[in-house]
Design an enzyme around this catalytic site. Structure first.
Site: not given
Length: 890
Positions: A123, A263, A265-267, A300, A303
């Site tokens: 992202e 900070g 990432m919500e993969n 996260e 998300h």
């Protein structure tokens, strides 16, 4: 390096792609110098655009082969895209082979190496640095991923979804196959290949399903993962209980990496985190760190539904997922805090962040709506406006429809849009449609202007009391100044939570004119016109209006309340936020008078006594006291002024802080002795509040003692530093010494570095502490420059660079804004230097000059020269060019 080549992207130009990608089968043969990527896709043409070419995005990758249905095809590259023409008009198979060099990827976008492992950040536009693809969020596909790597170097191989196969290969290699059953945009793709250890736990959710939770870190950090795991479990339970949203994968993984631009990432199913927001134990992390870990882990995870299951149609809709999810993590943190007082402290902290970061953004050259209209580099729009102001927009919806109504709106949102890429309008419509009789539904078009208009609205208050008829009329009017590209603003919908307080502290019943019954002590006024009057009857005495309770809207309230009225609110308001706000306004009023006048603050006895009353109050929580007794920051003072002299503000605030320290000396001593913790460490809200107040008191006592050459408290701080059993108190004592420029500070700093030299996150604190110290005779700026040469400093690790450069340039105005312009020269040199390594990081640093036009001379001319020097560079990233160009535009 790119030379400002990217076109301006406009929201109004959105169009669906000419093709859709339905499935993706990726194979990675991982090597730091040359990683082979085989990308096999099933592609379907969009019937609405027959015959159009397929344009795939790609950057810094070497293309070796393109096959359509197994046959080589001709292609061309054009403007950073792979262009394929004359393609089948029915679904077909597309295979692309390419290579990339992860070890050379200093941008940390795409596939890169860190500490001997492979990691990804896709992202917003990182996937195009891995393989050619339709790199846009509205293209959603299912993914199967095969990872191959040296088993000794990279024993852990992870990707999204579920592990379906693993085994050994020839040559000391091994493989793992992961399959994600949920269609997702490519920005949610992730892989990790590294030598890591893990903490894991199995849970059963309310839905009756079993899940495996795993947190992966480097060896030696496993003892710092318990809090993150507990936070993840609490987040899963909260989302299921609050909104009925269950974990939808067999396993959920978190990986911590030290080199990371963001900070976290919500993969989907494989969250990759900056170590700063995973690792925490009492010896190395402060109370603030513990709170941030809880909040970011929750953010996260949340998300997984608000961002992953329903994602953004385009990047202009970024707040669809970020604003909503920030609101959700704020609600979660308040619920975890427990008591009403602790919840109020959390709300005040969130508002303080909004005012320090977002309000200035709204008043600067980078002002943009929550849903921007255009961008040159999307990375520049991961901003406080999209996140924090976006959360406030969602909060206002929540206020207008209530708890139950908001939950119903969320349910309708997922019923309509699960598995889709949608817009901010779709979310607002769902909340309104689920609550057709609400104020939101009645005024939805006007409310959605919050998404479309930049700038911070200002609400002017005029209250008139008719003693003879016991009528109080409250007139509210709204306005918003012009912002870049938006000279005229339409009125927005502003919920104003309020009450009326009698001079003796009584909370008055609220009777609206024309209504028989009282509505109690609290109500919400809805301001939707340029001006509206609200009339209350049966008001026995002239009241003090308590407006914007809980900070019910992200606006500036212009209420000309007297000191008497503010002291009444400080002492008696039932709303903790407005009690804190009253103290801030009283302090700010005195600081602004000093800046405008002699530069010297002479604290009046009533003000001192009021704050002494707060400090000594037997019923107020320590955390709340600490917030009330902390003076407004220099940056916040500057925001109130049209013409800013940073040195003058600094001198006034430091003078006030010193007077405050001396006037309440005995009270600070009492507060420290009563609140400093002697037992074991716990990050619970009560203990956290006690430590915060004790450390504030210690800082005041050391400051007073240093100026008056009284070594008693300096000695106690040094002893506290040496004896502390947790990082909060150790760093608090060290801060007291450093911020007072005490002689013992050098000794303590050296000891701290020696003790924690192997703990990267702690050494980050060491750098920041020195860069954030109150400036005195240029010493702080000189030290910061010298620290650039320290063996432990590097610009290639974002956390380390931020710890020194962001602290100095963005958070220490007096040290940065120097009359000799040395701060601006230093800033320009660093922006140019970092831009050649990591444009995202350079752009963040560039934002330090957003408000140069409001500076007094000689600062303004020097700042313009520094900006112009950066802008004149021929080799400049789009990220930095957009920032400096907009700053220089008239």
């Amino acid at each position: 390096m790119r030379e400002g080549s990217a076109p301006l992207i406009r929201r109004e130009d959105y169009a669906a792609p000419a093709f859709w990608i339905k499935t993706v089968d990726l194979t990675f043969d991982l090597d730091p110098a040359k990683t082979l990527v085989i990308n096999k896709m099933t592609v379907a043409p969009n019937p609405a655009l027959p015959g159009a070419p397929l344009r795939l995005d790609g950057e810094d990758i070497n293309l070796t082969r393109v096959l359509v249905d197994g046959e080589p095809v001709s292609f061309r590259t054009e403007g950073g895209q792979l262009v394929l023409e004359n393609l089948p008009q029915q679904p077909f198979n597309l295979e692309i082979r390419s290579t990339c060099a992860p070890e050379k990827n200093t941008q940390l976008s795409g596939l890169y190496t860190s500490s001997g492992g492979f990691f990804t950040q896709c992202e917003a536009l990182g996937f195009r640095r891995i393989t050619y693809f339709l790199d846009r969020p509205d293209v959603m596909a299912t993914y199967k991923v095969t990872l191959k790597a040296d088993q000794r170097k990279y024993p852990v191989l992870l990707s999204n979804g579920n592990l379906v196969e693993e085994g050994k290969l020839d040559g000391g290699k091994h493989f793992a196959v992961w399959e994600d059953p949920h269609p997702k945009p490519c920005y949610l793709f992730a892989l990790v290949a590294a030598d890591l250890v893990r903490r894991e736990q199995r849970i059963r959710t309310r839905a009756g399903r079993d899940h495996l939770l795993q947190i992966y870190v480097r060896a030696g950090d496993l003892d710092k993962t318990e809090h993150a795991m507990n936070s993840l479990i609490a987040s899963i339970a909260w989302d299921e209980a609050r909104f009925g949203l269950s974990l939808d994968l067999e396993r959920f993984m978190v990986v911590a990496v030290s080199d990371f631009n963001m900070g976290a990432m919500e993969n989907k199913g494989l969250n990759i985190f900056n170590t700063k927001f995973v690792l925490a134990n009492p010896a190395t992390a402060t109370d603030v760190d513990f709170g941030n870990v809880e909040s970011v882990v929750a953010h996260e995870y949340f998300h997984n539904w608000t961002g992953n299951r329903v994602t953004c149609r385009d990047w202009f809709q970024l707040s669809l997922k970020e604003g909503l999810t920030v609101f959700r993590d704020q609600q979660f943190s308040q619920d975890m805090a427990g008591s009403p007082s602790a919840r109020a402290v959390k709300r005040i902290e969130d508002v303080r962040t909004l005012r320090q970061l977002q309000f200035p953004e709204d008043a600067g050259p980078m002002a943009h709506p929550v849903r921007p209209d255009s961008y040159l580099a999307i990375d520049n729009f991961y901003t406080a406006t999209v996140y924090e102001k976006g959360a406030e927009v969602v909060r206002m919806m929540h206020t207008l429809v209530g708890d139950e109504g908001f939950a119903q709106g969320m349910a309708l949102y997922f019923e309509r849009h699960d598995g889709q890429a949608v817009t901010c309008d779709d979310f607002a419509q769902a909340i309104a449609d689920a609550n057709p009789d609400s104020e939101l539904a009645k005024r939805l078009d006007a409310f959605k202007r919050w998404y479309a208009q930049a700038g911070t609205p200002r609400v002017k208050v005029d209250g008139v009391y008719d003693a003879a008829n016991q009528i109080y009329t409250l007139t509210l009017s709204q306005s918003c100044v012009a912002t870049p590209g938006q000279p005229v603003k339409a009125p927005v919908v502003i919920p104003v939570a309020m009450g009326l307080v009698a001079p003796d502290g009584r909370q008055l019943n609220l009777h609206f004119e024309g209504q028989l019954a009282s509505v109690g002590h609290n109500t919400v006024l809805v301001l939707s016109e340029p001006e509206q009057a609200f009339t209350f009857v049966h008001v026995p005495v002239e009241p003090v209006p308590s407006l914007l309770r809980g900070f019910s809207a992200p606006v500036v309230l212009e209420a000309e309340l007297s000191d008497d009225a503010l002291f009444t609110l400080l002492s008696h308001d039932q709303d903790p936020f407005n009690r804190w706000e009253a103290a801030q306004k009283l302090s700010l009023r005195r600081l602004l008078a000093a800046v405008a006048g002699s530069g010297h603050v002479e604290l009046d006895a009533r003000f001192v006594e009021a704050l002494r009353g707060v400090l000594r109050h037997p019923e107020l929580d320590a955390a709340f006291k600490e917030l009330v007794l902390t003076l407004p920051s220099e940056a916040y003072v500057a925001e109130q002024l049209d013409l800013v002299d940073p040195q003058r503000i600094h001198a006034a605030r430091e003078g006030m802080r010193l007077q405050f320290a001396h006037a309440l000396h005995e009270d600070w001593a009492w507060a420290y002795e009563q609140h400093h913790e002697l037992g074991g460490y716990s990050p619970d809200p009560v203990s956290t509040g006690r430590r915060a107040l004790a450390n504030l008191a210690l800082g005041m006592l050391v400051l007073d003692g240093s100026v008056r050459h009284n070594p008693v408290w300096t000695g106690k701080a040094l002893q506290r530093f040496q004896d502390a059993n947790n990082m909060t108190d150790r760093l608090g004592a060290l801060s007291a010494l450093v911020n007072a420029h005490a002689e013992q500070a050098e000794q303590a700093l050296a000891h701290f570095h020696q003790q924690f030299r192997g703990e990267a996150l702690v050494i980050d604190k060491w750098f920041s502490l020195q860069a954030l110290a109150p400036e005195k005779d240029g010493k702080v700026f000189a030290r910061a420059k010298a620290l650039m040469l320290h063996p432990d400093f590097t610009l290639r690790t974002p956390n380390r660079a931020r710890s020194l450069l962001m602290a100095l340039c963005q958070s220490n105005p007096a040290a940065f804004h120097r009359t000799d312009a040395a701060g601006y020269v230093f800033w320009a040199d660093r922006v140019i230097e970092i831009d050649g390594i990591n444009p995202q990081l350079a752009a963040r640093l560039a934002r330090a000059m957003d408000h140069w036009r409001r500076l007094a001379e000689p600062y303004r001319t020097a700042a313009r020269e520094a900006l112009s020097r950066v802008a004149a560079r021929t080799e400049l990233s789009d990220d930095v060019r957009e920032i400096v160009t907009r700053a220089l535009q008239d």
